[in-house]
Design a protein around this motif. Structure first.
Motif, PDB file in Angstrom:
ATOM      1  N   UNK A  94       0.821  -1.209   0.000  1.00 37.10           N
ATOM      2  CA  UNK A  94       0.000   0.000   0.000  1.00 37.10           C
ATOM      3  C   UNK A  94       0.854   1.258   0.000  1.00 37.10           C
ATOM      4  N   UNK A  95       0.348   2.301  -0.649  1.00 33.42           N
ATOM      5  CA  UNK A  95       0.978   3.625  -0.727  1.00 33.42           C
ATOM      6  C   UNK A  95       2.234   3.637  -1.574  1.00 33.42           C
ATOM      7  N   UNK A 148      -8.384   2.168   7.138  1.00 31.11           N
ATOM      8  CA  UNK A 148      -8.832   1.925   5.756  1.00 31.11           C
ATOM      9  C   UNK A 148      -8.753   0.428   5.480  1.00 31.11           C
ATOM     10  N   UNK A 149      -9.848  -0.128   4.961  1.00 24.95           N
ATOM     11  CA  UNK A 149      -9.908  -1.553   4.645  1.00 24.95           C
ATOM     12  C   UNK A 149     -10.128  -1.711   3.148  1.00 24.95           C
ATOM     13  N   UNK A 150      -9.272  -2.501   2.506  1.00 26.78           N
ATOM     14  CA  UNK A 150      -9.399  -2.723   1.068  1.00 26.78           C
ATOM     15  C   UNK A 150      -9.300  -4.211   0.774  1.00 26.78           C
ATOM     16  N   UNK A 184     -14.360   3.753  -4.511  1.00 32.01           N
ATOM     17  CA  UNK A 184     -13.741   3.622  -5.818  1.00 32.01           C
ATOM     18  C   UNK A 184     -14.344   2.534  -6.673  1.00 32.01           C
ATOM     19  N   UNK A 185     -13.704   2.323  -7.795  1.00 29.20           N
ATOM     20  CA  UNK A 185     -14.165   1.336  -8.770  1.00 29.20           C
ATOM     21  C   UNK A 185     -13.250   0.119  -8.719  1.00 29.20           C
ATOM     22  N   UNK A 190      -5.872   2.256  -7.037  1.00 27.66           N
ATOM     23  CA  UNK A 190      -6.510   3.578  -6.975  1.00 27.66           C
ATOM     24  C   UNK A 190      -7.641   3.593  -5.940  1.00 27.66           C
ATOM     25  N   UNK A 191      -8.383   2.494  -5.884  1.00 23.47           N
ATOM     26  CA  UNK A 191      -9.490   2.402  -4.913  1.00 23.47           C
ATOM     27  C   UNK A 191      -8.940   2.380  -3.485  1.00 23.47           C
ATOM     28  N   UNK A 192      -7.885   1.617  -3.273  1.00 24.55           N
ATOM     29  CA  UNK A 192      -7.257   1.586  -1.949  1.00 24.55           C
ATOM     30  C   UNK A 192      -6.707   2.961  -1.583  1.00 24.55           C
ATOM     31  N   UNK A 193      -6.099   3.642  -2.549  1.00 31.42           N
ATOM     32  CA  UNK A 193      -5.585   4.990  -2.292  1.00 31.42           C
ATOM     33  C   UNK A 193      -6.690   5.923  -1.810  1.00 31.42           C
ATOM     34  N   UNK A 194      -7.854   5.855  -2.465  1.00 27.89           N
ATOM     35  CA  UNK A 194      -8.974   6.715  -2.082  1.00 27.89           C
ATOM     36  C   UNK A 194      -9.411   6.432  -0.650  1.00 27.89           C
ATOM     37  N   UNK A 195      -9.445   5.158  -0.283  1.00 24.13           N
ATOM     38  CA  UNK A 195      -9.844   4.788   1.076  1.00 24.13           C
ATOM     39  C   UNK A 195      -8.838   5.308   2.102  1.00 24.13           C
TER      40      UNK A 195
END
Length: 534
Positions: A94-95, A148-150, A184-185, A190-195
């Motif tokens: 992540x990140x 944040x959970x992805x 996110x989609x 990108x979705x994890x980043x948004x979270x």
């Protein structure tokens, strides 16, 4: 009566509207403590119109606080990240790719845990409930409350994220939890980043929303509070506190919606000229055109809905880089002149030449060229006509190039010039069919907030083999309508304004990603929009 407020980095703008009429408007300096600037702006319009606080039916606020926090890498929470994707999702942590300064501020504590789904819905690995509980306890003991959970392919099946969130809440009751499938989609990173960004903004969001609510309470306004979100619609204050990342594009969208309302033009390019930047966006049927690609916010790529905005480093406070010894020259070379992108921003009344400062700004040049009148022109340096014209031509060329970048066809387009620095947009520009400068252009952003509708969006991956297509589409339309009504919209005014259906050839079962967006009027706004032919 409705009040619209837009909190910018330099000014806080407010309007009081009665139906389609702007009864009063003001620009007040944005304050560090958030609330006092908003309170001052609201008090000013109420006093100007001699309207009692009890007469206000609703208050709509757009703010750049959350965007600025990400760009400035400040006031962010430390985040705990639970990624449910192991073992396959461990190659790219992540990140990855985040700017070092931003990643350092977030200072994430990361857990790579089993879980996630394949693209066809098969489990990558079963959920490890004991590992999730252990992670939640560690985060609680470390004082990390933003989580944040992805999970891989969560938009196809969100069950693992939802189950993990429930387990975390049991072990860490004070946690603020963001699950990625609500933002996110399908694109995982990108979705994890948004979270993660949403989680990092948690404390700031609670502080800002509380400051807005206290400001209204101090004034005596008991009307419901809404915040503008990225697509030009409104969400409740409670939802904005939970999902602040949904509001980070609200400044430009407010200006675009306000420009459309004030002019009656539904298809155009809007130039919102502020103190630091000019934000360009495209109006399509009265709403901002949505970006079709991943958007970069503060150096981080995200993939939820955002307006397609081009930010140009040209505003009223933009610095003009030119040696003072050349101010009176009979001509200047191209490499002798620089326009921005740096700006004096909210310090324009201290640093611009018009106000006794020693910095030459775009506003100084505009006044010298006779495009606008404010400040003290006697304080301006003696610019020769060739120098003045060269600076103005450079600024015009920057605008023309930006307009060309936003156009989707070769023909000329209508331009709507708004914002406090709209005087920097000339009456004619190459590529423009015409330039429209509406009344109250300087506070179009606040008007956009005041006339905004509530919105709801439902996005889901569906299998047409499991559920007939028409039945699935009807179900999603109904969900979007129900959400719009729950957000405060009038049931009779709900309208489905957008429906996207993208077949996913890599998924089995005739799968499609369907997105349905609904809007609805708040009480008192339906007649306004209809009467204004908006």
């Amino acid at each position: 009566m409705r009040i619209g407020v837009d909190v910018g980095g330099t000014n806080t703008d407010a309007v009081l509207m009665d139906g389609a009429e702007v009864v009063a408007w003001t620009k007040q300096p944005t304050t560090a403590d958030v609330g006092s600037g908003v309170a001052a702006a609201i008090r000013a319009v109420l006093a100007d119109a001699r309207v009692a606080p009890e007469a206000v039916a609703s208050v709509m606020i757009g703010t750049t606080h959350f965007t600025n926090a990400l760009v400035e890498r400040s006031r962010l929470d430390r985040v705990g990240i639970l990624r449910l994707a192991s073992p396959s999702g461990e190659a790219l942590p992540p990140m990855t790719g985040w700017p070092k300064a931003l990643a350092g501020q977030v200072d994430a504590k990361t857990y790579l845990l089993p879980g996630g789904f394949e693209f066809d819905g098969r489990e990558i690995a079963p959920l490890d409930t004991s590992a999730i509980r252990a992670a939640a306890r560690q985060l609680r003991e470390a004082g990390i409350d933003s989580i944040a959970i992805s999970s891989v392919f969560a938009p196809v099946n969100p069950s693992m994220e939802e189950r993990a969130a429930a387990l975390v809440a049991e072990e860490h009751p004070r946690a603020r939890i963001t699950v990625s499938h609500t933002l996110g989609r399908i694109g995982f990173i990108e979705r994890e980043n948004a979270a993660i960004l949403n989680a990092a903004l948690g404390s700031l969001a609670s502080h800002v929303i509380a400051a807005f609510e206290r400001a209204l309470e101090d004034i005596g306004v008991e009307a419901p509070l809404y915040l503008s979100q990225n697509d030009g619609t409104l969400i409740s204050a409670a939802r904005a506190a939970a999902y602040p990342v949904l509001t980070i594009g609200s400044g430009p969208t407010n200006s675009m919606r306000g420009a459309a309302f004030l002019t009656g033009v539904r298809d155009a390019i809007v130039l919102d000229v502020g103190g630091t930047t000019t934000d360009l966006g495209v109006l399509a049927s009265g709403f901002p055109r949505e970006s079709s690609v991943a958007v970069d916010i503060g150096g981080v790529r995200i993939n939820f809905r955002m307006p397609d905005i081009l930010a140009l480093g040209l505003g009223g406070g933009t610095r003009i880089h030119l040696d003072p010894s050349r101010y009176a020259a009979e001509g200047i070379a191209e490499d002798e002149l620089g326009v921005g992108p740096d700006s004096v921003g909210f310090r324009i009344t201290e640093q611009a030449r018009l106000f006794g400062g020693d910095t030459l700004t775009a506003s100084d040049v505009a006044v010298a060229a006779g495009r606008v009148r404010f400040g003290d022109p006697t304080r301006l340096p003696a610019l020769s006509e060739p120098v003045r014209d060269a600076v103005w031509a450079r600024m015009q060329a920057m605008l023309e190039e930006a307009v060309d970048r936003m156009k989707t066809s070769r023909g000329d387009v209508v331009l709507l010039a708004v914002g406090g620095g709209n005087f920097l947009v000339p009456d004619t520009l190459r590529g423009a069919a015409r330039v429209v400068r509406p009344p109250h252009a300087a506070v179009a952003n606040a008007v956009g907030a005041a006339i905004a509708q509530v919105g709801a969006q439902v996005e889901q991956v569906v299998s047409y083999e499991r559920e007939p297509r028409e039945q699935a589409l009807d179900r999603l339309r109904a969900e979007a309508r129900d959400q719009a009504i729950a957000a405060g919209g009038i049931a009779e005014s709900v309208e489905i304004v957008e429906m996207d259906e993208v077949y996913l050839s890599y998924l089995p079962g005739r799968a499609a990603q369907v997105r349905v967006r609904a809007v609805a009027d708040l009480a008192g706004t339906a007649a306004v929009l209809a009467a204004h032919a908006y």
